[in-house]
Design an enzyme around this catalytic site. Structure first.
Site, PDB file in Angstrom:
ATOM      1  CD  GLN A 252      -7.126  -4.723   3.999  1.00 57.75           C
ATOM      2  OE1 GLN A 252      -8.067  -5.449   4.268  1.00 57.75           O
ATOM      3  NE2 GLN A 252      -7.274  -3.444   3.725  1.00 57.75           N
TER       4      GLN A 252
ATOM      5  CB  CYS B 225      -3.871   3.291  -1.481  1.00 65.36           C
ATOM      6  SG  CYS B 225      -5.235   4.363  -1.083  1.00 65.36           S
TER       7      CYS B 225
ATOM      8  CG  HIS C 196      -1.906   0.957   1.429  1.00 65.81           C
ATOM      9  ND1 HIS C 196      -1.663   2.266   1.775  1.00 65.81           N
ATOM     10  CD2 HIS C 196      -3.259   0.849   1.305  1.00 65.81           C
ATOM     11  CE1 HIS C 196      -2.816   2.922   1.855  1.00 65.81           C
ATOM     12  NE2 HIS C 196      -3.801   2.084   1.567  1.00 65.81           N
TER      13      HIS C 196
ATOM     14  CE  LYS D 236      -7.999   0.007   5.756  1.00 62.87           C
ATOM     15  NZ  LYS D 236      -6.798  -0.161   4.925  1.00 62.87           N
TER      16      LYS D 236
ATOM     17  CG  ASP E   9       0.448  -2.337   6.147  1.00 63.78           C
ATOM     18  OD1 ASP E   9      -0.503  -2.354   6.957  1.00 63.78           O
ATOM     19  OD2 ASP E   9       0.388  -1.762   5.047  1.00 63.78           O
TER      20      ASP E   9
HETATM   21  C1  LIG Z   1      -5.874   0.585   4.571  1.00 63.92           C
HETATM   22  C2  LIG Z   1      -4.471   0.152   4.493  1.00 63.92           C
HETATM   23  C3  LIG Z   1      -3.424   0.968   4.943  1.00 63.92           C
HETATM   24  C4  LIG Z   1      -3.624   2.374   5.411  1.00 63.92           C
HETATM   25  O1  LIG Z   1      -4.596   2.467   6.402  1.00 63.92           O
HETATM   26  P1  LIG Z   1      -5.024   3.926   6.900  1.00 63.92           P
HETATM   27  O2  LIG Z   1      -6.116   3.641   7.871  1.00 63.92           O
HETATM   28  O3  LIG Z   1      -5.481   4.679   5.698  1.00 63.92           O
HETATM   29  O4  LIG Z   1      -3.817   4.516   7.521  1.00 63.92           O
HETATM   30  C5  LIG Z   1      -2.142   0.471   4.887  1.00 63.92           C
HETATM   31  N1  LIG Z   1      -1.900  -0.765   4.440  1.00 63.92           N
HETATM   32  C6  LIG Z   1      -2.867  -1.567   3.997  1.00 63.92           C
HETATM   33  C7  LIG Z   1      -2.536  -2.939   3.530  1.00 63.92           C
HETATM   34  C8  LIG Z   1      -4.184  -1.133   4.016  1.00 63.92           C
HETATM   35  O5  LIG Z   1      -5.158  -1.943   3.569  1.00 63.92           O
END
Ligand SMILES: *Cc1c(COP(=O)(O)O)cnc(C)c1O
Length: 415
Positions: free
Chosen positions: A212, A373, A132, A235, A209
């Protein structure tokens, strides 16, 4: 309440789950809403909405500084939120849980604090081709400032990392590996434990990260042995504006603060400021108090249902969706990794993703269209944009059927 209703010895009852989410009972264009944009943000259970309402209507006050009852309560509930996150991630201690605004801010914190201290000219940072933007741009900014080099692990045509290439990239110049646990654009679940083991063999820390993965899988940061893990509350069925950076205590202790202000200090004179202990060292200013409380309520909710049961249910849905969607004439699935979670990225014939999204919306179906993104990964698969349906704990097979029917109709109209 929900905790009893969703007792772990009973079968997973998705209708009971749906009853906990008020927004799912909305109509769009006279059709019942089919919400399939969960990788973008999830809907909130009543328990989260109630917790926010209770805070603002009965004990709203600032934390960590007052001597009166409602402020004691808000401080307590705010710190309880942190304790719940600690439990959810199985961190060793609450001092390893830093509240930030979102996953993006967590990554930026590590880049600005750990990165600026430890990365120099000619050093290397490794990320992957399926990141992302949040896990690309902060490292590019750091590399630009320091004269360091960003290395990118390539992916195969299924959207899986080329692990041999990764192994070859690791060297004494590597200062950090940043890797997405589960791709928002492809659904690929990366072998993070193996990635971390290989990096650690070179003494290199790893940031995962988890934006998800956190709402799809049971997360255990000790077992994973990651050095940093980030996710966003919104999320994970919680509020926007609250996110988490987990870091191993030894690392966080060595890192300088990245923002200065109130709450992050122990004492201030014009000659010298003594920084506060963890986790406050990284939390300058008034935090998102309601956010911590709401996130805590979301975690209570998920624990009530059981993350392992959610993961099993979503896996079943994903397998079903894979079958039903690949049967849609002209549909090409982008991201066909063996280890995949409930994200479907696809193109149909040469129909523009935006037209696809707009026509589905007229049928009450909400999916994301665009580049998610993740421009580089779209480029890797030679597509301008995709439609993306992403599932959560409250989605049903009937909703997937509705999506498939909608796609067939769109394909007939535009294809
Ligand atoms: C949504 C997402 C982000 C960023 O999340 P934010 O809430 O916009 O900071 C980063 N990495 C992944 C894989 C995402 O799905």
């Amino acid at each position: 309440m929900s905790d009893v209703k969703h007792a772990h010895n009973l079968a997973y009852d998705v209708e009971l789950i749906r009853a906990d989410f008020p927004l799912l009972h909305t109509s769009v264009h006279g059709k019942p809403l089919v919400y399939l944009d969960n990788a973008n943000t999830t809907q909130k259970p009543r328990k989260v909405i109630d917790a926010l309402m209770e805070y603002y209507t009965t004990y709203n006050s600032n934390i960590h500084r007052a001597s009166y009852s409602i402020a004691e309560r808000s401080t307590h509930e705010f710190e309880q939120g942190r304790a719940k996150v600690k439990g959810f991630l199985n961190a060793r201690g609450v001092e390893e849980i830093i509240f930030v605004r979102n996953a993006t801010e967590g990554i930026n914190l590590v880049a600005q604090s750990y990165g600026r201290t430890n990365v120099g000219e000619g050093d290397e940072i490794i990320i992957s081709a399926m990141e992302h933007h949040a896990n690309i741009v902060p490292w590019q900014m750091l590399c630009e400032e320091k004269g360091a080099v960003l290395k990118v692990i390539p992916v195969n045509d299924d959207g899986e990392l080329l692990m041999e290439e990764y192994e070859k990239m690791l060297s004494e110049r590597t200062k950090l590996v940043g890797i997405v646990h589960m791709s928002n654009a492809l659904g690929t679940v990366n072998p993070v434990e193996e990635i971390i083991r290989l990096a650690h063999a070179h003494g290199v820390p790893v940031l995962v990260d988890g934006a998800q993965s956190a709402y799809h899988k049971v997360i255990d940061v000790q077992k994973m042995d990651c050095d940093f893990f980030v996710f966003s509350g919104h999320k994970l069925y919680g509020p926007t504006g609250i996110g988490v950076l987990y870091g191993k205590r030894e690392l966080l202790e060595q890192m300088p603060p990245w923002m200065g202000g109130g709450d992050m200090i122990a004492s201030v004179t014009f000659e010298k400021t003594i920084y506060n202990e963890l986790p406050n060292k990284f939390e300058a200013g008034t935090p998102h108090i309601a956010g911590s409380i709401g996130l805590g309520a979301a975690i209570d909710y998920l624990n009530g249902v059981g993350m392992d049961r959610i993961a099993a249910y979503e896996h079943e849905l994903m397998e079903y969706g894979k079958q039903v969607l690949t049967a849609v004439p002209g549909l090409r699935m982008i991201g066909t990794a063996k280890e995949k979670a409930s994200v479907f990225s696809f193109v149909i014939k040469d129909i523009h993703a935006l037209d696809l999204g707009t026509l589905l919306d007229t049928q009450g179906i909400a999916i994301r269209t665009g580049q998610h993104c993740a421009h580089p990964v779209m480029k890797r698969f030679g597509v301008e944009a995709t439609g993306r349906a992403s599932l959560a704990c409250y989605n049903t097979k009937e909703e997937i059927d509705a999506l498939a029917r909608g796609l067939v109709r769109v394909s007939e109209i535009l294809g």
